[in-house]
Design an enzyme around this catalytic site. Structure first.
Site, PDB file in Angstrom:
ATOM      1  N   HIS A   1     -44.258   6.713  94.442  1.00 43.02           N
ATOM      2  CA  HIS A   1     -43.206   7.326  93.658  1.00 43.02           C
ATOM      3  C   HIS A   1     -43.433   8.837  93.579  1.00 43.02           C
ATOM      4  O   HIS A   1     -44.394   9.375  94.133  1.00 43.02           O
ATOM      5  CB  HIS A   1     -43.172   6.712  92.262  1.00 43.02           C
ATOM      6  CG  HIS A   1     -42.638   5.318  92.230  1.00 43.02           C
ATOM      7  ND1 HIS A   1     -43.454   4.207  92.133  1.00 43.02           N
ATOM      8  CD2 HIS A   1     -41.373   4.843  92.305  1.00 43.02           C
ATOM      9  CE1 HIS A   1     -42.711   3.111  92.137  1.00 43.02           C
ATOM     10  NE2 HIS A   1     -41.450   3.466  92.233  1.00 43.02           N
TER      11      HIS A   1
ATOM     12  N   LYS B   1     -34.464  -7.352  90.520  1.00 41.05           N
ATOM     13  CA  LYS B   1     -34.879  -7.192  89.132  1.00 41.05           C
ATOM     14  C   LYS B   1     -33.784  -7.622  88.160  1.00 41.05           C
ATOM     15  O   LYS B   1     -34.071  -8.151  87.080  1.00 41.05           O
ATOM     16  CB  LYS B   1     -35.275  -5.731  88.878  1.00 41.05           C
ATOM     17  CG  LYS B   1     -36.582  -5.331  89.546  1.00 41.05           C
ATOM     18  CD  LYS B   1     -37.749  -6.127  88.991  1.00 41.05           C
ATOM     19  CE  LYS B   1     -39.081  -5.684  89.529  1.00 41.05           C
ATOM     20  NZ  LYS B   1     -40.216  -6.448  88.955  1.00 41.05           N
TER      21      LYS B   1
ATOM     22  N   SER C   1     -37.042  -2.791  85.802  1.00 39.70           N
ATOM     23  CA  SER C   1     -37.074  -1.426  86.331  1.00 39.70           C
ATOM     24  C   SER C   1     -35.801  -0.687  85.950  1.00 39.70           C
ATOM     25  O   SER C   1     -34.710  -1.269  85.926  1.00 39.70           O
ATOM     26  CB  SER C   1     -37.207  -1.465  87.852  1.00 39.70           C
ATOM     27  OG  SER C   1     -36.971  -0.196  88.424  1.00 39.70           O
ATOM     28  N   SER C   2     -35.943   0.607  85.716  1.00 38.54           N
ATOM     29  CA  SER C   2     -34.765   1.423  85.439  1.00 38.54           C
ATOM     30  C   SER C   2     -33.869   1.554  86.667  1.00 38.54           C
ATOM     31  O   SER C   2     -32.740   2.045  86.557  1.00 38.54           O
ATOM     32  CB  SER C   2     -35.177   2.807  84.932  1.00 38.54           C
ATOM     33  OG  SER C   2     -35.996   3.468  85.879  1.00 38.54           O
ATOM     34  N   CYS C   3     -34.334   1.114  87.840  1.00 38.50           N
ATOM     35  CA  CYS C   3     -33.484   1.080  89.033  1.00 38.50           C
ATOM     36  C   CYS C   3     -32.290   0.145  88.853  1.00 38.50           C
ATOM     37  O   CYS C   3     -31.323   0.216  89.617  1.00 38.50           O
ATOM     38  CB  CYS C   3     -34.283   0.631  90.256  1.00 38.50           C
ATOM     39  SG  CYS C   3     -35.562   1.795  90.761  1.00 38.50           S
TER      40      CYS C   3
ATOM     41  N   VAL D   1     -49.784  -1.219  86.951  1.00 36.87           N
ATOM     42  CA  VAL D   1     -49.540  -1.680  85.586  1.00 36.87           C
ATOM     43  C   VAL D   1     -50.575  -2.721  85.191  1.00 36.87           C
ATOM     44  O   VAL D   1     -51.138  -2.680  84.089  1.00 36.87           O
ATOM     45  CB  VAL D   1     -48.115  -2.231  85.436  1.00 36.87           C
ATOM     46  CG1 VAL D   1     -47.926  -2.853  84.057  1.00 36.87           C
ATOM     47  CG2 VAL D   1     -47.085  -1.133  85.657  1.00 36.87           C
TER      48      VAL D   1
ATOM     49  N   TYR E   1     -34.093  -3.720  95.626  1.00 37.60           N
ATOM     50  CA  TYR E   1     -35.070  -3.875  94.547  1.00 37.60           C
ATOM     51  C   TYR E   1     -34.351  -4.077  93.216  1.00 37.60           C
ATOM     52  O   TYR E   1     -34.716  -4.957  92.420  1.00 37.60           O
ATOM     53  CB  TYR E   1     -35.944  -2.633  94.496  1.00 37.60           C
ATOM     54  CG  TYR E   1     -36.990  -2.610  93.415  1.00 37.60           C
ATOM     55  CD1 TYR E   1     -38.062  -3.484  93.449  1.00 37.60           C
ATOM     56  CD2 TYR E   1     -36.919  -1.688  92.361  1.00 37.60           C
ATOM     57  CE1 TYR E   1     -39.041  -3.453  92.466  1.00 37.60           C
ATOM     58  CE2 TYR E   1     -37.887  -1.646  91.383  1.00 37.60           C
ATOM     59  CZ  TYR E   1     -38.948  -2.528  91.440  1.00 37.60           C
ATOM     60  OH  TYR E   1     -39.910  -2.496  90.466  1.00 37.60           O
TER      61      TYR E   1
END
Length: 320
Positions: free
Chosen positions: A188, A148, A115-117, A24, A144
């Protein structure tokens, strides 16, 4: 001076990008809008984000207008399952040090990349920002996700108690693109697929293994598009929603990602499904209603993004 510890006195706004050498961070630095800013992006050797005192001193010394927090320990299912302690503790420490260091130094704005996690598992609908902390997390990346969530909540608390502090969180969907990690043990889904199918082409293999049955669905966005959204948010951080998904608002099955990569590489072999392997959440799609109301959509198609990422992978392979 882009990508360095110092800046040239140009009178432009100044931004500190953490994780400036990650996927990123490098996409941010290579984006056309980066030229409008003086960018500080110290490497890990120059600034250890796990060192609270060093981060606090740096934040006080740099006098930036904005922090974009893109640093962290990241990886796919294999990496998360192999090192849950590291994914929790390292991301927890880094997030706390950067956000509180910036706040205590009086930096007026911060964009935290989450994160979408963080979203609960087992949801069939597109994941809304209000879903966070409303259910059980996916066990394969729980550490993780917890780290976040803490960073996201910390930004929420700062903004709630200090209205002049524009501390916002953006939640990208899964990303892929230039400067990605392609080692299947650490990467990923999309870069891992590119590496696996490329190896099949190079070695004349007629079969590639897929974890699970291939029906799990994922949303992936080209990393340069994420950088575009972040720079747009950087123009007026206070105008960002406190918490906002960014994504494409559409998803594909894991098998479809394999097929797209195989089609681009011209590989015509067969896929073998290993049903004993973990696949994580069955579906993880972002609700991008807030993003659309904010006035931004992802411009790169899946096929175009995969083609560009394969070109980058091949360039790196030839250079090594």
């Amino acid at each position: 001076m882009n990508g360095s510890n110092g800046v040239v006195g140009t009178g432009r706004r100044r931004v500190w990008i953490t994780g400036g050498n990650g996927m990123v961070g490098r996409n941010l630095r290579e984006h056309p809008r980066a030229a409008e800013w003086d960018i500080l992006a110290p490497s890990r050797r120059d600034l250890d984000l796990a060192d609270r005192r060093a981060v606090g001193n740096f934040a006080r010394d740099v006098r930036v207008d904005l922090v974009i927090h893109a640093a962290g320990q990241v990886g796919g299912i294999q990496a998360n399952m192999a090192d849950p302690v590291g994914f929790l503790v390292n991301n927890l420490d880094i997030g706390r040090n950067v956000i509180m260091g910036a706040f205590e130094a009086g930096i007026p704005a911060l964009i935290n990349l989450a994160s979408s996690c963080m979203y609960p598992r087992g949801r069939n609908h597109a994941l809304r920002e209000s879903d966070i902390m409303s259910g059980e997390l996916e066990p394969t990346n729980e550490g993780y996700a917890l780290a976040k969530i803490v960073s996201t909540r910390l930004c929420d608390y700062i903004a709630r108690t200090q209205p002049d502090a524009a501390y916002r969180t953006i939640i990208p969907c899964n990303l892929y693109g230039w400067h990605d990690k392609f080692d299947p043990k650490a990467s990923h889904l999309v870069p891992a697929i590119i590496a696996k199918v490329s190896a099949a082409v190079a070695e004349g293999q007629g079969e590639v293994e897929i974890w699970g049955d291939g029906t799990a669905r994922r949303e992936f966005m080209y990393a340069a598009d994420a950088a575009d959204a972040i720079w747009r948010g950087a123009e007026h951080p206070a105008a960002l929603p406190q918490l906002m998904n960014i994504g494409i608002g559409d998803d594909h099955t894991i098998l479809e990602y394999y097929e797209a990569v195989a089609r681009t590489l011209g590989w015509k072999g067969n896929f073998r499904f290993d049903l004993t392997r973990p696949v994580g959440m069955q579906r993880k799609l972002s609700d991008v209603s807030l993003q659309r109301a904010w006035g931004w959509t992802s411009p790169t198609s899946l096929q175009d993004g995969i083609t560009a990422t394969i070109q980058f992978y091949q360039q790196q392979a030839q250079a090594s």
